[in-house]
Design an enzyme around this catalytic site. Structure first.
Site, PDB file in Angstrom:
ATOM      1  N   ASP A 134       0.752  -1.172   0.100  1.00  0.00           N
ATOM      2  CA  ASP A 134       0.174   0.110   0.078  1.00  0.00           C
ATOM      3  C   ASP A 134       0.814   1.174   0.038  1.00  0.00           C
ATOM      4  O   ASP A 134       1.732   1.448   0.893  1.00  0.00           O
ATOM      5  CB  ASP A 134      -0.968  -0.019   1.161  1.00  0.00           C
ATOM      6  CG  ASP A 134      -2.032   1.029   1.172  1.00  0.00           C
ATOM      7  OD1 ASP A 134      -1.986   1.891   0.228  1.00  0.00           O
ATOM      8  OD2 ASP A 134      -2.925   0.929   1.995  1.00  0.00           O
ATOM      9  N   ASP A 161      -3.448   2.648  -5.425  1.00  0.00           N
ATOM     10  CA  ASP A 161      -2.547   2.656  -4.643  1.00  0.00           C
ATOM     11  C   ASP A 161      -2.179   1.385  -3.735  1.00  0.00           C
ATOM     12  O   ASP A 161      -1.369   1.098  -3.021  1.00  0.00           O
ATOM     13  CB  ASP A 161      -2.595   3.755  -3.575  1.00  0.00           C
ATOM     14  CG  ASP A 161      -3.695   3.614  -2.917  1.00  0.00           C
ATOM     15  OD1 ASP A 161      -4.554   2.855  -3.137  1.00  0.00           O
ATOM     16  OD2 ASP A 161      -3.939   4.579  -1.860  1.00  0.00           O
ATOM     17  N   GLU A 162      -2.961   0.353  -4.014  1.00  0.00           N
ATOM     18  CA  GLU A 162      -2.792  -1.092  -3.639  1.00  0.00           C
ATOM     19  C   GLU A 162      -2.376  -2.149  -4.533  1.00  0.00           C
ATOM     20  O   GLU A 162      -3.139  -2.450  -5.534  1.00  0.00           O
ATOM     21  CB  GLU A 162      -4.132  -1.496  -2.776  1.00  0.00           C
ATOM     22  CG  GLU A 162      -4.449  -0.533  -1.683  1.00  0.00           C
ATOM     23  CD  GLU A 162      -5.516  -1.070  -0.978  1.00  0.00           C
ATOM     24  OE1 GLU A 162      -5.638  -1.631  -0.060  1.00  0.00           O
ATOM     25  OE2 GLU A 162      -6.762  -0.700  -1.485  1.00  0.00           O
TER      26      GLU A 162
END
Length: 383
Positions: A9, A102-103
């Site tokens: 993350d 974003d992961e």
């Protein structure tokens, strides 16, 4: 063989992207989001000290932290940097799933035969930061649920490893809010009957939990007990979403045609939000009764909001349909997709609009797409 699942993350991703382009933003309270009636998309750790959180109304955030610097946000920049991170991970990871902008999830089961799994992941995280300048956190565990929760618990700098025998001791004391599928409504419902931590939730009979919260009860019980068999899905980036409709009879009925387009937009936009996409390119196509086909397109700020996309589609249709010959088919395509974890364009829309979309989407997911619809689509049922 024991599974080894990593969740990676990017820390305060939007904030980190802005700081890459402007070093003067380092170390100050920073809030990314819309105007006075908008909501917070992301905020720095310096702003969080004052109680600012993502999805908070911007007015409340500025009351809590009046000295914060507010930036509207640049989804094109964020998308570009996200893709760069994905490329770095994809080059090294045996199996990767991009869960959002974003992961990422990685399945590195068996890699410890050659390297220690934690050491390998630490080196990969260091490579991401070295090649992109972006900070990234990770956690390593036996499944996606535990690794995602552990990443949140380890932020901003602690990277956790939760072995199988440590899963229950790790999860038990945590709030049920930490389980990814627990929203505000579920938390409130369970809190009323005294269920506030994961251990209490895990001890409830799955059948009772299912009676209380519905079909997701069994899945929630499994997650509370650290059980998640969902696989890491190989990464395939979607480029566009599209739909079209051919009419039983060719038509020149403008009101009917625009209602058809509005209904098509609503379905596609719901799919965008369900799959966590934002679009930046809208294409409208028409096919005349003589089979001539024409298209027009335009760029839009990244969004997945019906009201924005319906307006753009109708404007394109007005510019496109000039010959007044009967039409046999219309089509819409949303392209230039980027991953986004927010259900609407939070850089433009208000908190009230965000709440409306969330409520509508929840009803559609529970009762079916046709459970609630915009007034513009009512004519479809009467035609």
């Amino acid at each position: 063989m024991d599974r080894a699942i990593v969740h990676m993350d990017l820390d305060t991703f939007f904030v980190s992207c802005e700081r890459l382009t402007n070093s003067k933003l380092e170390g100050i309270p920073l809030v990314i989001g819309g105007g006075d009636r908008g909501v917070v998309a992301s905020c720095s750790y310096e702003a969080r000290i004052f109680g600012v959180r993502s999805a908070m109304p911007m007015k409340m955030a500025l009351r809590l932290c009046p000295q914060a610097k507010v930036i509207k946000g640049d989804m094109e920049l964020y998308s570009k940097l996200s893709n760069t991170v994905t490329q770095v991970i994809e080059e090294k990871a045996p199996l990767m799933e991009k869960a959002s902008i974003d992961e990422h999830y990685l399945d590195i089961s068996g890699i410890d035969k050659f390297h220690g799994s934690y050491k390998w992941t630490s080196e990969l995280a260091a490579s991401v930061t070295r090649e992109t300048g972006l900070p990234i956190s990770f956690a390593l565990s036996v499944n996606k649920t535990v690794s995602k929760i552990a990443t949140g618990e380890g932020k901003p700098k602690g990277n956790l490893q939760i072995s199988e025998n440590m899963v229950r001791p790790f999860l038990n004391p945590l709030s049920i809010r930490k389980i990814p599928m627990v929203g505000e409504a579920t938390f409130t419902l369970l809190s009323r009957i005294g269920i506030r931590n994961i251990e209490t939730l895990s001890e409830m009979p799955a059948e009772v939990l299912q009676q209380i919260i519905g079909k997701n009860g069994a899945e929630l019980w499994r997650k509370a007990n650290g059980i998640d068999l969902s696989p890491v899905e190989p990464y395939r980036e979607r480029k566009s979403l599209s739909t079209d409709q051919t009419f039983h009879e060719d038509t020149t009925d403008i009101v009917f045609l625009k209602s058809i387009l509005a209904g098509m937009v609503e379905k596609l936009a719901f799919k965008l939000r369900s799959e966590q996409w934002l679009t930046s390119t809208v294409v409208v196509s028409i096919k005349y009764s003589n089979f001539d086909t024409e298209t027009k397109q335009c760029k839009v700020p990244y969004t997945s909001a019906d009201h924005t996309l319906v307006r753009v589609v109708k404007e394109l249709f007005d510019r496109l349909y000039q010959r007044r010959m009967t039409l046999r088919k219309v089509g819409i395509q949303f392209g230039g997709l980027v991953r986004g974890t927010y259900q609407i364009n939070i850089f433009e829309d208000t908190q009230e609009m965000m709440a409306l979309y969330q409520a509508m989407d929840k009803m559609k997911k529970r009762f079916g797409f046709d459970a609630v619809a915009r007034g513009a689509g009512i004519i479809l049922k009467c035609k």
